[in-house]
Scaffold this motif. Structure first.
Motif, PDB file in Angstrom:
ATOM      1  N   PHE A 129      40.471  22.540  22.375  1.00  0.00           N
ATOM      2  CA  PHE A 129      40.400  21.163  21.849  1.00  0.00           C
ATOM      3  C   PHE A 129      41.301  20.147  22.560  1.00  0.00           C
ATOM      4  O   PHE A 129      41.400  19.014  22.096  1.00  0.00           O
ATOM      5  N   TYR A 139      35.511  31.856   9.189  1.00  0.00           N
ATOM      6  CA  TYR A 139      36.366  31.527   8.055  1.00  0.00           C
ATOM      7  C   TYR A 139      35.602  31.614   6.745  1.00  0.00           C
ATOM      8  O   TYR A 139      35.783  32.521   5.980  1.00  0.00           O
ATOM      9  N   GLU A 173      39.373  34.613  15.580  1.00  0.00           N
ATOM     10  CA  GLU A 173      40.096  33.860  14.539  1.00  0.00           C
ATOM     11  C   GLU A 173      39.515  34.223  13.193  1.00  0.00           C
ATOM     12  O   GLU A 173      38.284  34.281  13.035  1.00  0.00           O
ATOM     13  N   TRP A 185      44.174  34.485  12.307  1.00  0.00           N
ATOM     14  CA  TRP A 185      44.625  33.094  12.516  1.00  0.00           C
ATOM     15  C   TRP A 185      45.489  32.703  11.326  1.00  0.00           C
ATOM     16  O   TRP A 185      44.973  32.626  10.233  1.00  0.00           O
ATOM     17  N   PHE A 218      48.587  28.612   7.450  1.00  0.00           N
ATOM     18  CA  PHE A 218      47.768  29.770   7.833  1.00  0.00           C
ATOM     19  C   PHE A 218      48.611  30.966   8.254  1.00  0.00           C
ATOM     20  O   PHE A 218      48.094  32.046   8.454  1.00  0.00           O
TER      21      PHE A 218
HETATM   22  C1  BGC Z   1      40.290  26.249  15.076  1.00  0.00           C
HETATM   23  C2  BGC Z   1      41.800  26.221  14.907  1.00  0.00           C
HETATM   24  C3  BGC Z   1      42.114  25.762  13.483  1.00  0.00           C
HETATM   25  C4  BGC Z   1      41.516  26.765  12.513  1.00  0.00           C
HETATM   26  C5  BGC Z   1      41.815  26.495  11.050  1.00  0.00           C
HETATM   27  C6  BGC Z   1      39.553  26.851  13.915  1.00  0.00           C
HETATM   28  O1  BGC Z   1      38.352  26.216  13.736  1.00  0.00           O
HETATM   29  O2  BGC Z   1      39.977  26.893  16.284  1.00  0.00           O
HETATM   30  O3  BGC Z   1      42.347  25.383  15.872  1.00  0.00           O
HETATM   31  O4  BGC Z   1      43.473  25.601  13.267  1.00  0.00           O
HETATM   32  O5  BGC Z   1      40.124  26.739  12.661  1.00  0.00           O
HETATM   33  O6  BGC Z   1      41.245  25.333  10.582  1.00  0.00           O
END
Ligand code: BGC
Length: 422
Positions: A123, A267, A322, A360, A375
């Motif tokens: 990013f 996530y 992540e 993450w 996190f």
């Molecule tokens: C991103 C991270 C971000 C994490 C938590 C991901 O989409 O790669 O940079 O901190 O999500 O939101």
């Protein structure tokens, strides 16, 4: 809340790779040659409540301590970024100091036997490059290529896995997103000139869940969002065809097979409501968890999504690059890790070749505008930069040592299920 105390023990395949993930801008501090640095200052003028990245976690000055911490916590792999804006602060200048800094970090990781997942762009772009249109313009790839040919020969001996770009599959700007797909493909082939290690891009894989599951409109829009965020890219990698709604399809030969593994950031799911202008459905209230004092997109623990999503990826090895939870009460994190790992082990049973998991994030960090989301496995005091591992970090360490989950480990770190905020 999931009753993790009733869960059966489960194991992971031999040589499963365990570790954590970070990104340079979010932890290093003073990334003031990046356009992000200036954009943050601009945004704060209209949104005074937002935080600037500032010193972030001061990782740039604390590399040795942080690598020691990775070892203490038992991590075997670490995902990091080399910040292009630091290495090339202006078009005509490559910084020897910054290059040497990262080489030192990489040597340290190598010495400690930690496998490195290197993200080339997470990013952040140099300001000079962004000012000339950045990755909105295909002809700008030549500048990135020049950078690649500077940095790759220097770092390749230390890198075990490559990520070209982070999560561009979710970008709202279609042209930018499709350009990124091509930039990824070109970068893949340039990396191959310098390294024989596996290459991917980090794909943000989100389940698009129809709000009313059997409603035709919700289903259609969920499919649409799945196509335009996930499938267009999976298809492009498998066939070389870049097919996107309302644009002419294109065959890009470099794209075909331009990942050696699926690098998956995952996530939670997205609830799709066709009756909302932006298609964004409300979370089901019975699953809503208020884990930090602000409205946030991760207010649900939904491990089943992982199983549904990963079974689409049986054609290549998968590494979770992540996966994590933002919460104040660390007990939620222990529940989250337990649930997501159990889902991963189910996906493996379904035939997905999952080979690694990077949580993450290693430490609390700068969440693109705010320091409120937490996190980290490790708490960071943003005034003193003192690092303190949370119970979840020690819990995770034991999972790593055991190569799997057991009730004995869980019960050492969790006495009761966490309760909701207000
Ligand atoms: C991103 C991270 C971000 C994490 C938590 C991901 O989409 O790669 O940079 O901190 O999500 O939101």
């Amino acid at each position: 809340m999931y009753d993790v105390f009733s869960m059966k023990n489960f194991d992971f395949p031999k040589d499963f790779l365990w570790g954590s993930s970070t990104a340079g801008h979010q932890i290093e501090g003073i990334n003031d040659n990046s356009s992000n640095w200036y954009n943050e200052i601009e945004s704060k003028k209209t949104n005074p409540d937002m935080d600037l990245s500032g010193m972030a976690c001061n990782h740039y000055n604390m590399v040795e301590e942080d690598v020691r911490m990775l070892c203490d916590l038992g991590h075997k792999a670490y995902r990091m970024t080399i910040e292009w804006p630091r290495i090339q602060p202006s078009e005509g200048e490559f910084s020897e100091e910054a290059t040497e800094h990262y080489l030192k970090e990489l040597r340290l990781l190598k010495e400690k036997g930690i496998k490195v997942f290197m993200t080339l762009v997470h990013f952040t772009l140099p300001k000079w490059f962004d000012d000339m249109g950045g990755l909105n313009k295909m002809e700008n790839f030549k500048y990135f290529e020049k950078y690649l040919r500077y940095i790759l020969p220097k770092i390749s001996e230390y890198v075990d896995f490559w990520n070209t770009f982070n999560e561009f599959n979710l970008y709202a700007d279609v042209q930018n997103k499709l350009n990124h797909a091509k930039f990824h493909a070109y970068t893949y082939h340039i990396i191959k000139e310098y390294s024989d290690k596996p290459v991917s891009y980090a794909h943000s894989l989100k389940l698009m869940h129809p709000y009313q599951y059997n409603d035709k409109a919700d289903k259609l829009m969920a499919d649409y969002l799945d196509y335009t965020n996930n499938e267009f890219m999976l298809h492009a990698i498998r066939t070389g065809e870049l097919v996107y709604p309302y644009t002419d399809g294109e065959f890009v030969p470099e794209l075909k097979n331009s990942v050696d593994f699926w690098s998956i950031n995952t996530y939670t799911r997205y609830i799709v409501d066709a009756r909302k202008k932006n298609l964004e459905g409300e979370r089901y209230n019975h699953k809503y968890l208020e884990m930090i004092p602000m409205k946030f997109y991760l207010d649900e623990i939904d491990p089943e999504s992982v199983i549904h999503l990963l079974t689409r990826l049986k054609d290549k090895p998968v590494y979770i690059s992540e996966n994590g939870l933002s919460c104040i009460d660390d007990r939620f994190r222990i529940v989250f890790i337990t649930m997501y790992l159990s889902a991963l082990s189910e996906a493996i049973k379904c035939g997905v070749d999952v080979r690694g998991y990077l949580y993450w994030s290693l430490m609390d960090n700068y969440e693109w505008g705010s320091f409120t989301p937490r996190f980290g496995l490790v708490d960071v005091d943003f005034n003193t930069f003192k690092r303190t591992p949370k119970p979840s970090a020690w819990f995770y360490k034991e999972i790593i040592e055991n190569n799997g989950f057991s009730q004995d480990i869980l019960r050492k770190y969790l006495n009761e299920l966490p309760t909701l905020g207000k």
